[in-house]
Design a protein around this motif. Structure first.
Motif, PDB file in Angstrom:
ATOM      1  N   LEU A 102       3.415 -30.784  34.397  1.00  7.44           N
ATOM      2  CA  LEU A 102       2.393 -30.635  33.365  1.00  7.44           C
ATOM      3  C   LEU A 102       2.809 -31.444  32.148  1.00  7.44           C
ATOM      4  N   ILE A 103       2.045 -32.452  31.807  1.00  4.39           N
ATOM      5  CA  ILE A 103       2.363 -33.238  30.620  1.00  4.39           C
ATOM      6  C   ILE A 103       1.328 -32.936  29.541  1.00  4.39           C
ATOM      7  N   VAL A 104       1.788 -32.320  28.466  1.00  7.20           N
ATOM      8  CA  VAL A 104       0.890 -32.017  27.344  1.00  7.20           C
ATOM      9  C   VAL A 104       1.034 -33.170  26.353  1.00  7.20           C
ATOM     10  N   HIS A 105      -0.027 -33.962  26.255  1.00  5.10           N
ATOM     11  CA  HIS A 105       0.054 -35.175  25.443  1.00  5.10           C
ATOM     12  C   HIS A 105      -0.760 -35.052  24.152  1.00  5.10           C
ATOM     13  N   ARG A 106      -0.176 -35.561  23.056  1.00  2.00           N
ATOM     14  CA  ARG A 106      -0.909 -35.632  21.796  1.00  2.00           C
ATOM     15  C   ARG A 106      -1.700 -36.917  21.754  1.00  2.00           C
ATOM     16  N   PHE A 107      -2.965 -36.845  22.190  1.00  2.12           N
ATOM     17  CA  PHE A 107      -3.839 -38.014  22.083  1.00  2.12           C
ATOM     18  C   PHE A 107      -4.213 -38.176  20.614  1.00  2.12           C
ATOM     19  N   LYS A 108      -4.772 -39.343  20.277  1.00  4.83           N
ATOM     20  CA  LYS A 108      -5.141 -39.588  18.874  1.00  4.83           C
ATOM     21  C   LYS A 108      -6.111 -38.530  18.368  1.00  4.83           C
ATOM     22  N   ARG A 109      -6.975 -38.029  19.281  1.00  6.30           N
ATOM     23  CA  ARG A 109      -7.953 -37.013  18.858  1.00  6.30           C
ATOM     24  C   ARG A 109      -7.573 -35.603  19.301  1.00  6.30           C
ATOM     25  N   SER A 110      -6.321 -35.398  19.601  1.00 10.84           N
ATOM     26  CA  SER A 110      -5.846 -34.029  19.896  1.00 10.84           C
ATOM     27  C   SER A 110      -4.407 -33.962  19.433  1.00 10.84           C
ATOM     28  N   GLN A 111      -4.274 -33.736  18.149  1.00 11.86           N
ATOM     29  CA  GLN A 111      -2.976 -33.882  17.495  1.00 11.86           C
ATOM     30  C   GLN A 111      -2.331 -32.539  17.168  1.00 11.86           C
ATOM     31  N   ARG A 112      -2.720 -31.491  17.865  1.00  7.15           N
ATOM     32  CA  ARG A 112      -2.124 -30.196  17.510  1.00  7.15           C
ATOM     33  C   ARG A 112      -0.676 -30.122  17.990  1.00  7.15           C
ATOM     34  N   SER A 113       0.079 -29.314  17.285  1.00  5.56           N
ATOM     35  CA  SER A 113       1.485 -29.136  17.654  1.00  5.56           C
ATOM     36  C   SER A 113       1.715 -27.731  18.184  1.00  5.56           C
ATOM     37  N   TYR A 114       2.369 -27.634  19.296  1.00  3.15           N
ATOM     38  CA  TYR A 114       2.737 -26.335  19.840  1.00  3.15           C
ATOM     39  C   TYR A 114       4.209 -26.400  20.211  1.00  3.15           C
ATOM     40  N   SER A 115       4.903 -25.293  20.040  1.00  2.00           N
ATOM     41  CA  SER A 115       6.313 -25.284  20.425  1.00  2.00           C
ATOM     42  C   SER A 115       6.399 -25.273  21.945  1.00  2.00           C
ATOM     43  N   SER A 116       7.484 -25.832  22.464  1.00  2.00           N
ATOM     44  CA  SER A 116       7.626 -25.838  23.924  1.00  2.00           C
ATOM     45  C   SER A 116       7.801 -24.409  24.435  1.00  2.00           C
ATOM     46  N   LYS A 117       8.307 -23.523  23.598  1.00  2.00           N
ATOM     47  CA  LYS A 117       8.452 -22.111  24.003  1.00  2.00           C
ATOM     48  C   LYS A 117       7.081 -21.469  24.224  1.00  2.00           C
ATOM     49  N   LYS A 118       6.134 -21.760  23.346  1.00  2.00           N
ATOM     50  CA  LYS A 118       4.783 -21.201  23.457  1.00  2.00           C
ATOM     51  C   LYS A 118       4.109 -21.677  24.752  1.00  2.00           C
ATOM     52  N   ILE A 119       4.294 -22.954  25.040  1.00  2.00           N
ATOM     53  CA  ILE A 119       3.726 -23.535  26.264  1.00  2.00           C
ATOM     54  C   ILE A 119       4.430 -22.941  27.480  1.00  2.00           C
ATOM     55  N   PHE A 120       5.766 -22.874  27.410  1.00  2.00           N
ATOM     56  CA  PHE A 120       6.514 -22.325  28.545  1.00  2.00           C
ATOM     57  C   PHE A 120       6.094 -20.887  28.839  1.00  2.00           C
TER      58      PHE A 120
END
Lengths: 225, 225
Positions: A102-120
């Motif tokens: 699973l690759i969570v990518h910050r596209f130019k129009r999706s710049q939100r930040s999430y901690s890797s712990k939250k995603i995990f």
């Protein structure tokens, strides 16, 4: 279906962390009971709960089996770091649909930040729920070049692409879903050059429908589900 | 994308009902403005808003085209009258995925009652959203025999079935999704006799994932999307 817990092997014992210890308490499991644990790396353990502490739980291993192994034929999903509720749903569905990476990518129009712990945590809970002993690997990227790995054929979901139905998904495959607002111009031309554009049909589907359907379609073709 | 309204032809005029009149007010359209209307039966109208009354709106027809026609190759979805939030999601996805006929069935384990108006409203809103000028037909059934129509090949989603990937969905096709708690014994043997069981793979997917994926898969194969 019995509860599956997530734990790590340490000095011949299994240790459940604080979150998992809370979960153990919620389902009222006590010392001396037997539980099923995975390390998320393919191992299944049958354990006896030895000691429930405040921030962790120590378990004795009764049995240990490797029940899942990394597939050579990988399914990679590149998804946008967009609004949390949508990202969460996509993460859950990707786990359920057997995505390997699973690759969570910050596209130019999706710049939100999430901690890797939250995603995990979402990936862990979803994996436990559908009894995946090998959790998908998670990566978080900011530069588009980073999403492209060697020996993987990438496809980008775009209305201008060929119908997904005509494609023979051989070998390891990556499916790229853009952000809600679409790719920006540079991203699009990079992806057009480096990947194959695919579409689901003539109609415009909602973002999450299109993404789940495309990943599900490929998962089905590649026998990931 | 401009707003699409739902209205009915009456004496050479288009009449929007109370709900649509409210919608018109919400998006601040005033008398004299031009709007786009569908009757949900395949017609597209360009109209001028003549008179906004309390419970209805009268519009003058400027243009009238039949933009969608009933397909001969139908996709029918039989879905359970289960919990409202799930039913609502399934209805919306079915509209989006181009389902032609929606049968909401009261299975033994999904006995909730909903008014046909409540169901129609969801279908209407979803159709407007994805610009379907021909809304799916809605039926509500209580007896399993009623779901089977002539000249349609039915498939039931069941983990014991053949992989959906191996099936050639020719002609008109019905996809039956059971309730969350599964079919009861009698229902299952009836469906086993009268329909073909299909599955999405070895893994157990969540109810809504499986249902959307199966309907989406067939919609894709039948070029409904």
């Amino acid at each position: 279906m019995p509860n599956l817990f997530f734990g790590r092997e340490r000095k011949g014992k299994i240790v459940l962390d604080e979150d998992e210890t809370k979960h153990l308490k919620v389902v009222r499991i006590e010392e001396g009971e037997t539980i099923e644990v995975t390390d998320g790396k393919g191992m299944r353990y049958a354990c006896v709960v030895e000691e429930i502490r405040k921030g962790e739980t120590i378990c004795k291993i009764l049995e240990k089996d490797e029940v899942e192994r990394e597939s050579e034929d990988k399914l990679i999903a590149v998804i946008p770091a967009g609004r949390w509720e949508r990202l969460r749903l996509l993460l859950e569905k990707c786990v359920e649909l057997g995505v390997d990476v699973l690759i969570v990518h910050r596209f130019k129009r999706s710049q939100r930040s999430y901690s890797s712990k939250k995603i995990f945590n979402i990936v862990k809970e979803a994996s436990k729920q559908c009894r995946r002993f090998l959790f998908p690997r998670i990566e978080m990227t900011e530069n588009l070049v980073e999403i492209l790995k060697e020996n993987i054929k990438y496809y980008t979901l775009d209305p201008s692409g060929d119908s997904i139905d005509k494609i023979d998904f051989k070998g390891s495959v990556g499916i790229i879903t853009g952000p809600e607002g679409g790719f920006d111009k540079e991203e699009r031309s990079f992806l057009r050059e480096k990947t194959t554009f695919i579409s689901l049909g003539r109609k415009i589907l909602r973002f999450e429908t299109a993404s789940i359907l495309a990943i599900g379609f490929v998962a089905l073709k590649k026998r990931k589900i």
